[in-house]
Scaffold this motif. Sequence first.
Motif, PDB file in Angstrom:
ATOM      1  N   VAL A  55     -26.459  45.461  27.566  1.00  0.00           N
ATOM      2  CA  VAL A  55     -25.962  46.234  26.282  1.00  0.00           C
ATOM      3  C   VAL A  55     -26.333  45.395  25.056  1.00  0.00           C
ATOM      4  N   ASP A  56     -26.919  45.910  24.039  1.00  0.00           N
ATOM      5  CA  ASP A  56     -27.380  45.086  22.807  1.00  0.00           C
ATOM      6  C   ASP A  56     -26.293  45.020  21.888  1.00  0.00           C
ATOM      7  N   ALA A  83     -20.690  48.881  17.519  1.00  0.00           N
ATOM      8  CA  ALA A  83     -20.107  50.236  17.526  1.00  0.00           C
ATOM      9  C   ALA A  83     -18.853  50.219  18.185  1.00  0.00           C
ATOM     10  N   LEU A  84     -18.787  49.472  19.257  1.00  0.00           N
ATOM     11  CA  LEU A  84     -17.298  49.648  20.043  1.00  0.00           C
ATOM     12  C   LEU A  84     -16.538  48.685  19.684  1.00  0.00           C
ATOM     13  N   ALA A  85     -16.844  47.278  19.579  1.00  0.00           N
ATOM     14  CA  ALA A  85     -15.794  46.429  19.297  1.00  0.00           C
ATOM     15  C   ALA A  85     -15.518  46.101  17.589  1.00  0.00           C
ATOM     16  N   GLY A  86     -16.412  46.789  16.971  1.00  0.00           N
ATOM     17  CA  GLY A  86     -16.234  46.377  15.268  1.00  0.00           C
ATOM     18  C   GLY A  86     -16.891  45.036  15.115  1.00  0.00           C
ATOM     19  N   GLY A  87     -17.086  45.084  13.739  1.00  0.00           N
ATOM     20  CA  GLY A  87     -17.718  43.703  13.275  1.00  0.00           C
ATOM     21  C   GLY A  87     -19.180  43.291  13.177  1.00  0.00           C
ATOM     22  N   SER A  88     -19.741  42.362  13.200  1.00  0.00           N
ATOM     23  CA  SER A  88     -21.208  42.046  13.188  1.00  0.00           C
ATOM     24  C   SER A  88     -21.370  41.079  14.219  1.00  0.00           C
ATOM     25  N   TRP A  89     -22.343  41.552  15.134  1.00  0.00           N
ATOM     26  CA  TRP A  89     -22.481  40.801  16.300  1.00  0.00           C
ATOM     27  C   TRP A  89     -24.181  40.054  16.189  1.00  0.00           C
ATOM     28  N   SER A  90     -24.376  39.022  16.531  1.00  0.00           N
ATOM     29  CA  SER A  90     -25.830  38.427  16.738  1.00  0.00           C
ATOM     30  C   SER A  90     -25.722  37.508  18.084  1.00  0.00           C
ATOM     31  N   THR A  91     -26.973  37.589  18.267  1.00  0.00           N
ATOM     32  CA  THR A  91     -27.504  36.838  19.595  1.00  0.00           C
ATOM     33  C   THR A  91     -27.243  35.383  19.669  1.00  0.00           C
ATOM     34  N   GLU A  92     -26.687  34.790  20.391  1.00  0.00           N
ATOM     35  CA  GLU A  92     -26.536  33.224  20.618  1.00  0.00           C
ATOM     36  C   GLU A  92     -27.124  32.656  21.786  1.00  0.00           C
ATOM     37  N   PRO A  93     -27.796  31.311  21.646  1.00  0.00           N
ATOM     38  CA  PRO A  93     -28.231  30.846  22.825  1.00  0.00           C
ATOM     39  C   PRO A  93     -27.207  30.512  23.956  1.00  0.00           C
ATOM     40  N   ASP A  94     -27.544  30.474  25.259  1.00  0.00           N
ATOM     41  CA  ASP A  94     -26.398  30.342  26.276  1.00  0.00           C
ATOM     42  C   ASP A  94     -27.125  29.836  27.660  1.00  0.00           C
ATOM     43  N   THR A  95     -26.159  29.250  28.207  1.00  0.00           N
ATOM     44  CA  THR A  95     -26.560  28.793  29.621  1.00  0.00           C
ATOM     45  C   THR A  95     -26.065  29.623  30.859  1.00  0.00           C
ATOM     46  N   GLY A 145     -11.612  37.685  22.571  1.00  0.00           N
ATOM     47  CA  GLY A 145     -11.450  38.354  21.380  1.00  0.00           C
ATOM     48  C   GLY A 145     -11.480  39.729  21.167  1.00  0.00           C
ATOM     49  N   SER A 146     -12.211  40.243  20.075  1.00  0.00           N
ATOM     50  CA  SER A 146     -12.309  41.702  20.109  1.00  0.00           C
ATOM     51  C   SER A 146     -13.080  42.445  21.167  1.00  0.00           C
ATOM     52  N   ALA A 147     -13.889  41.532  21.767  1.00  0.00           N
ATOM     53  CA  ALA A 147     -14.686  42.365  23.069  1.00  0.00           C
ATOM     54  C   ALA A 147     -13.859  42.613  24.301  1.00  0.00           C
ATOM     55  N   ALA A 189     -11.984  48.286  23.360  1.00  0.00           N
ATOM     56  CA  ALA A 189     -13.471  48.112  23.525  1.00  0.00           C
ATOM     57  C   ALA A 189     -13.622  47.726  25.033  1.00  0.00           C
ATOM     58  N   TRP A 190     -12.906  47.076  25.869  1.00  0.00           N
ATOM     59  CA  TRP A 190     -13.213  46.556  26.948  1.00  0.00           C
ATOM     60  C   TRP A 190     -13.686  47.344  28.137  1.00  0.00           C
ATOM     61  N   ASP A 191     -12.818  48.387  28.160  1.00  0.00           N
ATOM     62  CA  ASP A 191     -13.221  49.409  29.367  1.00  0.00           C
ATOM     63  C   ASP A 191     -14.465  50.165  29.078  1.00  0.00           C
ATOM     64  N   SER A 192     -14.666  50.449  27.785  1.00  0.00           N
ATOM     65  CA  SER A 192     -16.238  50.984  27.395  1.00  0.00           C
ATOM     66  C   SER A 192     -17.333  50.154  27.617  1.00  0.00           C
ATOM     67  N   LEU A 193     -17.066  49.039  27.238  1.00  0.00           N
ATOM     68  CA  LEU A 193     -18.268  47.859  27.256  1.00  0.00           C
ATOM     69  C   LEU A 193     -18.506  47.902  28.828  1.00  0.00           C
ATOM     70  N   ALA A 194     -17.490  47.784  29.720  1.00  0.00           N
ATOM     71  CA  ALA A 194     -17.858  47.448  31.169  1.00  0.00           C
ATOM     72  C   ALA A 194     -18.576  49.042  31.769  1.00  0.00           C
ATOM     73  N   ASP A 195     -18.056  49.884  31.212  1.00  0.00           N
ATOM     74  CA  ASP A 195     -18.756  51.266  31.688  1.00  0.00           C
ATOM     75  C   ASP A 195     -20.068  51.165  31.440  1.00  0.00           C
ATOM     76  N   LEU A 196     -20.367  50.706  30.035  1.00  0.00           N
ATOM     77  CA  LEU A 196     -21.709  50.625  29.452  1.00  0.00           C
ATOM     78  C   LEU A 196     -22.697  49.651  30.385  1.00  0.00           C
ATOM     79  N   ALA A 197     -22.052  48.488  30.373  1.00  0.00           N
ATOM     80  CA  ALA A 197     -22.759  47.372  31.273  1.00  0.00           C
ATOM     81  C   ALA A 197     -23.099  47.993  32.610  1.00  0.00           C
ATOM     82  N   LEU A 198     -22.212  48.710  33.307  1.00  0.00           N
ATOM     83  CA  LEU A 198     -22.870  49.127  34.358  1.00  0.00           C
ATOM     84  C   LEU A 198     -23.786  50.309  34.344  1.00  0.00           C
ATOM     85  N   GLY A 199     -23.871  51.266  33.488  1.00  0.00           N
ATOM     86  CA  GLY A 199     -24.815  52.086  33.143  1.00  0.00           C
ATOM     87  C   GLY A 199     -26.186  51.495  32.755  1.00  0.00           C
TER      88      GLY A 199
END
Length: 267
Positions: free
Chosen positions: A120-121, A127-139, A239-241, A246-256
């Motif tokens: 999910v981008d 659009a689901l959780a509100g705010g401005s989101w950016s990509t961060e480096p992660d492990t 947090g907001s995610a 927002a959470w249930d919709s994010l989980a459904d989208l991630a599965l899709g």
Amino acid sequence: MTVSLTPTRLRGARTAAAALGLALLLGACSAATAEQGGDSAGTPAESARSTADGPGPSDTPDPALSGQPVPTLPPGDPGTDGSGEAATDDAPPEGDDGHAGEHGPDEAVGARTVPAAALVDAATVAALAGGSWSTEPDTGSAAGCPPVTPAGAAASRTLLLRSADGTLLQVVSAHRTVRAARQAVDSVAGLLAGCGFTSAGDPRLGEASAALARDDSGAPEKAVVIAAEGATVVLVGRGSAASAAAWDSLADLALGTSCAAGVHGCH
């Protein structure tokens, strides 16, 4: 000249009149019988058909008497398969996802990859959780946890998104078999349980799934692990995610979106 009728003569006249009436009645009955018999006799061809043994050449035998199956639906009806018998719509056996003939649960699949489209981008999360989101480096790990990439996965891709009041970690992996993906759900859930997450039940997503939650310093976190068609999705929100909105919709989208990493792709 005057004629007088004696009793004997009167009786004789009555007898003659009665005889004449009886003769006329018998004649009328004979004529009616002859006319009726002529109407019912029919033509010679009809008589031959009525007396011949068995049906005529143009007669159609009754299916119920000929040993042939009796159709229950008219010819050409969509409910028939062309054989005269009603077609059946049998559901696949329990546990069959409809692709059993393509890849069995233990059948090894060829080269496996995880394209970017399987995650999910940032724009969708915003659009689901509100705010401005950016990509961060992660492990590929949640705060204080080891990497949640399933061991033995053929390929994996991770994405950490951050906003002013939340984070969302996604790990999508492709497995060699459908069964391996299902088994990875328990192993990843065990990794999360080892760093403070507790079971929150089964969200009943995909073919196998587990939900977990953690309250770290007053900032609730939620996690879900899902297996579907040879791919696994690990989603950890804070947090907001992780909000109820927002959470249930994010989980459904991630599965899709994870279908892009599945053995059958998106269809």
